[in-house]
Design an enzyme around this catalytic site. Structure first.
Site, mmCIF file in Angstrom:
data_model
loop_
_atom_site.group_PDB
_atom_site.id
_atom_site.type_symbol
_atom_site.label_atom_id
_atom_site.label_comp_id
_atom_site.label_asym_id
_atom_site.label_seq_id
_atom_site.Cartn_x
_atom_site.Cartn_y
_atom_site.Cartn_z
ATOM 1 N N ARG A 43 5.959 80.887 -10.424
ATOM 2 C CA ARG A 43 6.005 80.815 -12.113
ATOM 3 C C ARG A 43 4.673 80.130 -12.774
ATOM 4 O O ARG A 43 4.054 79.609 -13.837
ATOM 5 C CB ARG A 43 6.892 81.153 -13.412
ATOM 6 C CG ARG A 43 7.997 79.254 -13.281
ATOM 7 C CD ARG A 43 8.274 79.656 -14.481
ATOM 8 N NE ARG A 43 10.048 77.714 -14.116
ATOM 9 C CZ ARG A 43 10.134 78.518 -15.141
ATOM 10 N NH1 ARG A 43 10.596 78.567 -16.175
ATOM 11 N NH2 ARG A 43 11.063 76.809 -14.800
ATOM 12 N N ASP A 44 4.396 78.977 -11.155
ATOM 13 C CA ASP A 44 3.387 78.119 -12.171
ATOM 14 C C ASP A 44 2.527 78.143 -10.603
ATOM 15 O O ASP A 44 3.081 77.374 -9.318
ATOM 16 C CB ASP A 44 3.843 77.083 -12.568
ATOM 17 C CG ASP A 44 2.898 76.237 -12.750
ATOM 18 O OD1 ASP A 44 2.501 75.489 -13.534
ATOM 19 O OD2 ASP A 44 2.510 74.968 -11.748
ATOM 20 N N ARG A 47 2.473 74.942 -8.086
ATOM 21 C CA ARG A 47 3.285 74.443 -7.645
ATOM 22 C C ARG A 47 3.204 75.515 -6.740
ATOM 23 O O ARG A 47 4.423 75.140 -6.278
ATOM 24 C CB ARG A 47 4.893 74.027 -8.913
ATOM 25 C CG ARG A 47 4.400 73.226 -9.862
ATOM 26 C CD ARG A 47 6.456 73.237 -10.362
ATOM 27 N NE ARG A 47 7.147 74.173 -11.438
ATOM 28 C CZ ARG A 47 6.136 74.241 -13.140
ATOM 29 N NH1 ARG A 47 5.584 73.575 -12.801
ATOM 30 N NH2 ARG A 47 6.418 75.511 -13.738
ATOM 31 N N ASP A 67 6.368 85.015 -13.116
ATOM 32 C CA ASP A 67 7.456 84.422 -14.262
ATOM 33 C C ASP A 67 8.315 85.406 -13.751
ATOM 34 O O ASP A 67 8.196 86.373 -14.679
ATOM 35 C CB ASP A 67 6.202 83.923 -15.355
ATOM 36 C CG ASP A 67 8.123 83.621 -16.168
ATOM 37 O OD1 ASP A 67 9.770 83.724 -16.165
ATOM 38 O OD2 ASP A 67 7.299 82.728 -17.216
ATOM 39 N N ASN A 95 15.985 85.321 -6.288
ATOM 40 C CA ASN A 95 16.029 84.101 -5.999
ATOM 41 C C ASN A 95 16.001 83.237 -7.454
ATOM 42 O O ASN A 95 16.940 82.462 -7.432
ATOM 43 C CB ASN A 95 15.898 83.129 -4.458
ATOM 44 C CG ASN A 95 16.639 82.191 -4.941
ATOM 45 O OD1 ASN A 95 16.694 80.935 -4.782
ATOM 46 N ND2 ASN A 95 15.386 81.056 -5.405
ATOM 47 N N SER A 141 26.159 83.841 -8.116
ATOM 48 C CA SER A 141 26.684 82.219 -8.038
ATOM 49 C C SER A 141 28.180 83.225 -7.862
ATOM 50 O O SER A 141 28.978 83.349 -8.465
ATOM 51 C CB SER A 141 26.738 81.802 -9.091
ATOM 52 O OG SER A 141 27.794 80.276 -9.484
ATOM 53 N N TYR A 207 25.889 80.992 -18.361
ATOM 54 C CA TYR A 207 25.092 81.207 -16.985
ATOM 55 C C TYR A 207 26.013 81.911 -16.080
ATOM 56 O O TYR A 207 26.094 83.003 -15.601
ATOM 57 C CB TYR A 207 25.241 79.673 -16.539
ATOM 58 C CG TYR A 207 24.650 78.894 -14.581
ATOM 59 C CD1 TYR A 207 22.979 80.164 -14.503
ATOM 60 C CD2 TYR A 207 25.745 79.465 -13.529
ATOM 61 C CE1 TYR A 207 23.052 79.801 -13.758
ATOM 62 C CE2 TYR A 207 25.152 79.398 -13.054
ATOM 63 C CZ TYR A 207 24.122 80.046 -12.082
ATOM 64 O OH TYR A 207 23.498 79.699 -10.763
ATOM 65 N N SER A 210 25.702 85.080 -17.338
ATOM 66 C CA SER A 210 23.928 86.259 -16.732
ATOM 67 C C SER A 210 24.418 86.456 -16.031
ATOM 68 O O SER A 210 23.725 87.629 -14.810
ATOM 69 C CB SER A 210 23.107 85.225 -16.779
ATOM 70 O OG SER A 210 23.321 83.856 -16.448
ATOM 71 N N LYS A 211 25.323 85.905 -14.533
ATOM 72 C CA LYS A 211 25.689 86.056 -13.337
ATOM 73 C C LYS A 211 26.291 87.366 -12.718
ATOM 74 O O LYS A 211 26.685 87.484 -11.960
ATOM 75 C CB LYS A 211 26.324 84.974 -12.490
ATOM 76 C CG LYS A 211 25.204 83.510 -12.209
ATOM 77 C CD LYS A 211 23.771 83.896 -11.606
ATOM 78 C CE LYS A 211 22.670 82.648 -11.196
ATOM 79 N NZ LYS A 211 21.850 83.623 -10.524
HETATM 80 P P1 NDP Z 1 15.867 75.340 -8.070
HETATM 81 O O1 NDP Z 1 16.441 74.625 -10.111
HETATM 82 O O2 NDP Z 1 15.968 73.956 -7.435
HETATM 83 O O3 NDP Z 1 14.779 76.248 -7.979
HETATM 84 C C1 NDP Z 1 14.606 77.232 -9.889
HETATM 85 C C2 NDP Z 1 13.830 77.641 -8.692
HETATM 86 O O4 NDP Z 1 13.645 78.939 -9.640
HETATM 87 C C3 NDP Z 1 12.500 77.211 -9.025
HETATM 88 O O5 NDP Z 1 11.109 77.208 -8.049
HETATM 89 C C4 NDP Z 1 11.647 77.434 -10.634
HETATM 90 O O6 NDP Z 1 10.649 77.098 -11.187
HETATM 91 C C5 NDP Z 1 12.085 78.746 -10.228
HETATM 92 N N1 NDP Z 1 12.502 79.296 -11.537
HETATM 93 C C6 NDP Z 1 12.855 78.908 -12.287
HETATM 94 N N2 NDP Z 1 13.335 79.616 -13.664
HETATM 95 C C7 NDP Z 1 11.946 81.122 -13.139
HETATM 96 C C8 NDP Z 1 11.425 81.810 -13.726
HETATM 97 N N3 NDP Z 1 11.833 82.085 -15.051
HETATM 98 N N4 NDP Z 1 10.410 82.782 -13.037
HETATM 99 C C9 NDP Z 1 10.165 82.480 -12.215
HETATM 100 N N5 NDP Z 1 10.352 81.287 -10.876
HETATM 101 C C10 NDP Z 1 11.514 80.909 -11.726
HETATM 102 O O7 NDP Z 1 17.570 75.533 -8.466
HETATM 103 P P2 NDP Z 1 18.047 76.756 -6.668
HETATM 104 O O8 NDP Z 1 17.306 76.576 -5.580
HETATM 105 O O9 NDP Z 1 19.382 75.680 -6.874
HETATM 106 O O10 NDP Z 1 18.874 78.107 -7.465
HETATM 107 C C11 NDP Z 1 18.216 78.717 -7.082
HETATM 108 C C12 NDP Z 1 19.200 80.316 -7.404
HETATM 109 O O11 NDP Z 1 20.894 80.045 -6.428
HETATM 110 C C13 NDP Z 1 19.075 80.175 -8.401
HETATM 111 O O12 NDP Z 1 19.443 81.762 -8.718
HETATM 112 C C14 NDP Z 1 20.383 80.024 -8.756
HETATM 113 O O13 NDP Z 1 21.873 80.734 -10.105
HETATM 114 C C15 NDP Z 1 22.144 80.297 -7.462
HETATM 115 N N6 NDP Z 1 22.542 79.237 -7.200
HETATM 116 C C16 NDP Z 1 22.025 77.951 -7.083
HETATM 117 C C17 NDP Z 1 23.712 77.074 -6.548
HETATM 118 C C18 NDP Z 1 23.250 75.542 -6.120
HETATM 119 O O14 NDP Z 1 23.973 75.323 -6.387
HETATM 120 N N7 NDP Z 1 22.664 75.364 -5.954
HETATM 121 C C19 NDP Z 1 25.247 77.794 -6.391
HETATM 122 C C20 NDP Z 1 25.129 79.507 -6.842
HETATM 123 C C21 NDP Z 1 23.893 80.069 -7.638
HETATM 124 P P3 NDP Z 1 10.399 75.716 -11.459
HETATM 125 O O15 NDP Z 1 9.958 75.357 -10.389
HETATM 126 O O16 NDP Z 1 8.957 76.488 -11.483
HETATM 127 O O17 NDP Z 1 11.105 74.964 -12.093
#
Ligand code: NDP
Length: 291
Positions: A43-44, A47, A67, A95, A141, A207, A210-211
């Protein structure tokens, strides 16, 4: 690049890939598909560029500013795909995800805008570009099924109705939004938090709900694909990456690596003859929701 070459090149889009599990997915795709194109969603812009440098700036990876909580941004990403990358898509990995650590209406809206509506608008917008044998992975999730288990019997029956439409699904969440807006306990409209002492109940409810939406949407999208789109043999899956130590949970102790989370997602990209519209973790099928 000639148009012939371009038509053979597979195009992968991974949202929220500048860090965490999405970053690891792009890293693996980049190695596995040297002649294909992997679009690293961020989204950025900055980054995203930093993540690309961290990957070693491979020639098969490009940053796609996206985004997922913004319809405008999703439309712009679609235009970029059409204008710069041939206008077709083979694998879409939704993701991007967030957790908001409070129980306000804004937190509920923000959580849904990225985690549920972000997935829905991405799929509605990008699906016409998907080619035969394409895959869509909606990252979910394990908390989705736990959340459904706590719902009222009436809501459970509605979520599990095999004829539920996507607009009816959105309506199921309207009661939760109204209750939170009016300062009422979500339990009065059938939504109960999963009990977990280490977490604030309500942000986990938002959360988890939503999932639950993502899992239910996945089933609906798989069921309705042929009525809406021309691409054949498209498989749509929901995947739990497992509990991974990433920024979303403050790099929680006991979490496994984001790399393993990426493997869980890629299972749904690579496994042949995968059952459509199902929910997976590490290649094992999970219930989409639980009574
Ligand atoms: P992180 O917080 O490490 O990464 C999340 C990513 O999503 C970042 O790149 C963030 O960008 C991006 N993001 C958030 N909001 C938006 C948006 N509106 N548009 C585009 N990008 C966005 O989390 P995870 O890697 O752990 O999570 C990845 C996925 O896995 C998620 O869907 C999470 O719900 C799911 N998940 C994770 C678990 C875990 O234990 N980690 C367990 C179960 C599910 P930015 O850097 O800009 O914030």
């Amino acid at each position: 690049m000639s148009s012939k070459q371009q038509s053979h090149q597979r195009v992968f889009v991974v949202t929220g890939a500048n860090k965490g599990i999405g970053y690891e997915v792009v890293k693996k795709l980049s190695t596995n598909h040297p002649n294909d194109l992997i679009l690293l969603g961020s989204r950025d812009q900055k980054r995203g560029e930093e993540a690309l440098v961290q990957l070693g700036s491979p020639s098969n990876v490009k940053v796609l500013v996206l985004d997922t909580s913004s319809k405008k941004s999703i439309e712009q990403a679609k235009e970029e795909l059409q204008n710069k990358y041939g206008g077709h898509l083979d694998v879409l990995i939704n993701n991007a995800g967030i957790v908001k650590n409070d129980s306000s209406l804004k937190a509920l809206k923000d959580t849904f805008d990225t985690n549920f509506y972000g997935v829905k608008y991405m799929n509605d917008t990008m699906s016409p570009m998907l080619r035969d044998s394409g895959r869509i992975v909606n990252v979910s999730s394990g908390i989705a099924a736990m959340t459904m288990k706590e719902c009222s019997q009436d809501l459970k029956t509605k979520f599990l109705d095999p004829n539920l439409t996507d607009s009816q699904l959105e309506q199921l969440f309207a009661g939760l939004f109204k209750a939170v807006e009016e300062g009422k306990d979500p339990a009065t409209v059938g939504f109960n938090p999963v009990k977990r002492s280490a977490f604030d109940d309500y942000f986990l409810l938002y959360y988890g709900t939503s999932k639950l939406g993502v899992n239910t949407l996945t089933r609906i999208e798989a069921r309705d694909w042929e009525k809406k789109y021309s691409a054949k043999n498209v498989i749509i899956s929901a995947v739990c990456p497992g509990f991974c130590a990433t920024d979303i949970n403050g790099n929680a102790q006991g979490g496994r690596s984001a790399e393993l989370g990426a493997d869980s997602i890629l299972h749904a990209v690579y496994t042949e003859n995968l059952e459509n519209g199902q929910f997976w973790r590490d290649g094992s099928q999970l219930p989409l929701g639980s009574k």
